[in-house]
Scaffold this motif. Structure first.
Motif, short mmCIF file in Angstrom:
data_model
loop_
_atom_site.label_atom_id
_atom_site.label_comp_id
_atom_site.label_asym_id
_atom_site.label_seq_id
_atom_site.Cartn_x
_atom_site.Cartn_y
_atom_site.Cartn_z
N SER A 132 -0.16 65.75 103.39
CA SER A 132 -1.00 66.11 104.55
C SER A 132 -0.50 65.52 105.86
CB SER A 132 -2.44 65.66 104.29
OG SER A 132 -2.48 64.25 104.04
N SER A 133 0.27 64.44 105.80
CA SER A 133 0.78 63.83 107.04
C SER A 133 2.21 64.27 107.36
CB SER A 133 0.74 62.31 106.92
OG SER A 133 1.55 61.86 105.85
N SER A 134 2.72 65.21 106.59
CA SER A 134 4.10 65.67 106.81
C SER A 134 4.15 66.75 107.89
CB SER A 134 4.70 66.23 105.51
OG SER A 134 4.76 65.21 104.53
N PHE A 135 5.33 66.96 108.41
CA PHE A 135 5.53 67.90 109.50
C PHE A 135 5.19 69.33 109.07
CE2 PHE A 135 8.05 70.19 112.70
CZ PHE A 135 7.72 69.47 113.84
N TYR A 136 5.56 69.70 107.84
CA TYR A 136 5.36 71.06 107.36
C TYR A 136 4.21 71.14 106.35
CZ TYR A 136 9.81 72.26 109.52
OH TYR A 136 10.82 72.48 110.42
N ALA A 137 3.20 70.28 106.50
CA ALA A 137 2.06 70.29 105.57
C ALA A 137 1.33 71.62 105.57
CB ALA A 137 1.10 69.16 105.93
N CYS A 138 1.42 72.37 106.65
CA CYS A 138 0.69 73.65 106.73
C CYS A 138 1.20 74.65 105.70
CB CYS A 138 0.80 74.24 108.13
SG CYS A 138 2.50 74.56 108.68
N LEU A 139 2.39 74.43 105.14
CA LEU A 139 2.90 75.35 104.11
C LEU A 139 1.96 75.40 102.91
CD1 LEU A 139 6.73 74.56 104.07
CD2 LEU A 139 5.60 76.57 105.03
N TRP A 140 1.36 74.26 102.55
CA TRP A 140 0.45 74.23 101.42
C TRP A 140 -0.78 75.08 101.66
CZ3 TRP A 140 1.64 72.47 96.77
CH2 TRP A 140 2.68 71.55 96.64
N ILE A 141 -1.21 75.18 102.90
CA ILE A 141 -2.41 75.95 103.23
C ILE A 141 -2.09 77.43 103.34
CG2 ILE A 141 -4.21 76.27 104.98
CD1 ILE A 141 -3.89 73.34 105.70
N ILE A 142 -0.94 77.76 103.89
CA ILE A 142 -0.60 79.15 104.20
C ILE A 142 -0.08 79.90 102.98
CG2 ILE A 142 0.97 80.59 105.56
CD1 ILE A 142 0.90 78.35 107.69
N ALA A 143 0.66 79.22 102.11
CA ALA A 143 1.45 79.90 101.07
C ALA A 143 0.64 80.71 100.06
CB ALA A 143 2.33 78.87 100.35
N PRO A 144 -0.43 80.18 99.43
CA PRO A 144 -1.05 80.94 98.33
C PRO A 144 -1.63 82.28 98.73
CG PRO A 144 -2.35 79.00 98.88
CD PRO A 144 -1.06 78.86 99.61
N SER A 145 -2.28 82.36 99.90
CA SER A 145 -2.87 83.65 100.31
C SER A 145 -1.79 84.67 100.64
CB SER A 145 -3.79 83.44 101.52
OG SER A 145 -3.08 82.91 102.63
N VAL A 146 -0.69 84.23 101.26
CA VAL A 146 0.40 85.15 101.57
C VAL A 146 1.03 85.67 100.28
CG1 VAL A 146 2.70 85.33 102.59
CG2 VAL A 146 0.89 84.14 103.81
N LEU A 147 1.16 84.81 99.28
CA LEU A 147 1.80 85.22 98.03
C LEU A 147 1.02 86.34 97.34
CD1 LEU A 147 3.55 83.03 95.48
CD2 LEU A 147 1.77 84.53 94.64
N PHE B 244 7.94 62.98 110.06
CA PHE B 244 8.96 63.72 109.33
C PHE B 244 9.34 62.92 108.09
CE2 PHE B 244 13.06 65.75 108.55
CZ PHE B 244 12.70 67.08 108.75
N THR B 245 8.98 63.43 106.90
CA THR B 245 9.14 62.70 105.66
C THR B 245 10.30 63.26 104.84
OG1 THR B 245 7.61 64.16 104.47
CG2 THR B 245 6.64 62.28 105.64
N SER B 246 10.54 62.61 103.69
CA SER B 246 11.59 63.09 102.79
C SER B 246 11.24 64.48 102.23
CB SER B 246 11.78 62.09 101.64
OG SER B 246 10.56 61.91 100.92
N TRP B 247 9.94 64.75 102.08
CA TRP B 247 9.54 66.08 101.62
C TRP B 247 9.89 67.14 102.66
CZ3 TRP B 247 5.77 69.64 103.38
CH2 TRP B 247 5.53 70.71 102.50
N ASP B 248 9.78 66.79 103.94
CA ASP B 248 10.17 67.71 105.00
C ASP B 248 11.67 68.01 104.94
OD1 ASP B 248 7.66 68.13 106.46
OD2 ASP B 248 7.81 65.99 106.88
N ASN B 249 12.46 67.01 104.59
CA ASN B 249 13.90 67.24 104.42
C ASN B 249 14.16 68.26 103.31
OD1 ASN B 249 15.10 65.61 106.40
ND2 ASN B 249 14.76 63.77 105.18
N TRP B 250 13.39 68.14 102.23
CA TRP B 250 13.52 69.12 101.14
C TRP B 250 13.17 70.52 101.65
CZ3 TRP B 250 14.75 69.82 95.98
CH2 TRP B 250 14.22 70.96 95.39
N VAL B 251 12.10 70.62 102.40
CA VAL B 251 11.66 71.92 102.91
C VAL B 251 12.73 72.55 103.79
CG1 VAL B 251 9.98 73.06 104.43
CG2 VAL B 251 9.20 71.41 102.73
N ILE B 252 13.30 71.76 104.69
CA ILE B 252 14.34 72.28 105.59
C ILE B 252 15.52 72.82 104.80
CG2 ILE B 252 16.10 71.55 107.24
CD1 ILE B 252 13.46 72.10 108.52
N GLY B 253 15.86 72.15 103.69
CA GLY B 253 17.00 72.58 102.89
C GLY B 253 16.73 73.82 102.06
#
Length: 343
Positions: free
Chosen positions: A176-191, A240-249
């Protein structure tokens, strides 16, 4: 249950007691199970006529409103995670559709059968089980591959639930404190929205896309929605966390976002729309207006071209469908056709 209890009036107070079940024409194991079940349900005895009571209302009386609330609110909608549908970052049409889908309110095979519109038909994606909300969006092999692809893109291992409502209610909102945390909220409905679009293409147009193409469209829609939300302004608490680095990659489309420096929350100066008017061309000149539209990006595309003279009269005009492409391709194609009309 009157056959299985009697009123004992031997004492000062009449008491209702269970009868012996030894005389029942069943085996001992079933008698024992029956007695144990009776013990779980103590009851009060009153010298009154039996009556029907609706236990889901305070008055005990049934009403259409109480019945509706019990069926569609009390059973299915009380604990739904509203953020996954109505968050400002969610794709509006995807969020609204997901809200209906988790409550089994979309016009799908089994629901149409309940309405008497058609008989139950097999899933159009796999041709196996009858088409239901839980099968189409979760247990169909096509949908399952989409979900596991999404879990991998989010660097998480999540097990699919037994039904769609449980999947959304148990959906983790991690990082929730990561830069791209909004992906968790947006992804399931789009899928599930993209799965629905692919199902309709199969059902109505007899056209199916490959799984990689569908996954590409899902990733593109999620990325665009996430970028639009982040550009509006991100919380200063985000890091910007290590999880954000994963997302960028693993999300190439998100690399369009500048990662150095804070995102400006300043909006562009407002434009007075009344000052933007169409003007005819200078004398002895022509003006070309053109445009291209698309549906799906990349999907079906169309173009329109109009040529005006200096008196604002339409000299030539043309519109047509073009091969599937993106919005940029459609615009360039429209320009090419317009120049051909002028020449």
């Amino acid at each position: 249950m009157a056959d299985y209890f009697f009123v004992d009036s031997s004492g000062l107070v009449s008491v209702a007691r269970w009868k012996s079940v030894e005389s029942l024409p069943v085996d001992q194991d079933l008698k024992y199970a029956f007695v144990e079940e009776l013990k779980k349900h103590p009851f009060l005895f009153f010298e009154a006529e039996d009556e029907l009571i609706w236990v889901h209302s305070k008055s005990g009386e049934y009403s259409v409103k109480n019945g509706y609330n019990y069926l569609f609110v009390g059973c299915r909608g009380e604990d739904l995670p509203y953020r996954l549908f109505w968050h400002v970052g969610c794709l509006p049409k995807a969020g609204a559709f997901a809200w209906l889908a988790v409550q089994d309110r979309i016009l799908i095979g089994m629901r149409l059968d309940r309405f008497g519109v058609t008989i139950i038909f097999p899933c159009v994606m796999c041709g196996g089980s009858p088409e239901s909300v839980d099968h189409l969006f979760l247990h169909c092999p096509f949908a399952s591959q989409c979900w596991y692809w999404l879990f991998n893109k989010l660097n998480q291992s999540v097990v699919l639930c037994k039904d769609l409502q449980s999947q959304f209610m148990g959906w983790p909102l991690l990082c929730s404190s990561s830069f791209y945390a909004c992906l968790w909220i947006i992804a399931p409905s789009v899928l599930i929205w993209k799965i629905w679009l692919e199902r309709n293409n199969n059902f109505f147009k007899k056209h199916s896309s490959t799984l990689p193409n569908v996954l590409f469209c899902i990733e593109k829609s999620i990325s665009e929605s996430a970028l639009a939300f982040i550009y509006k302004g991100i919380s200063p608490k985000c890091t910007f966390t290590s999880w954000d680095n994963w997302v960028i990659g693993h999300w190439p489309a998100l690399q369009l976002l500048p990662m150095h420096g804070a995102i400006s929350k300043k909006r562009s100066p407002s434009i007075n729309r009344k000052e933007i008017v169409w003007l005819p061309p200078p004398p002895s000149k022509y003006k070309l207006n053109f445009g291209g539209a698309y549906r799906g990006n990349p999907r079906k595309s169309t173009i329109g071209v109009v040529v005006f003279d200096d008196r604002a009269r339409i000299i030539k005009a043309q519109c047509q469908c073009i091969p599937d492409g993106t919005n940029n391709v459609a615009e360039l194609h429209a320009l090419s056709v317009g120049l051909d009309l002028l020449l």
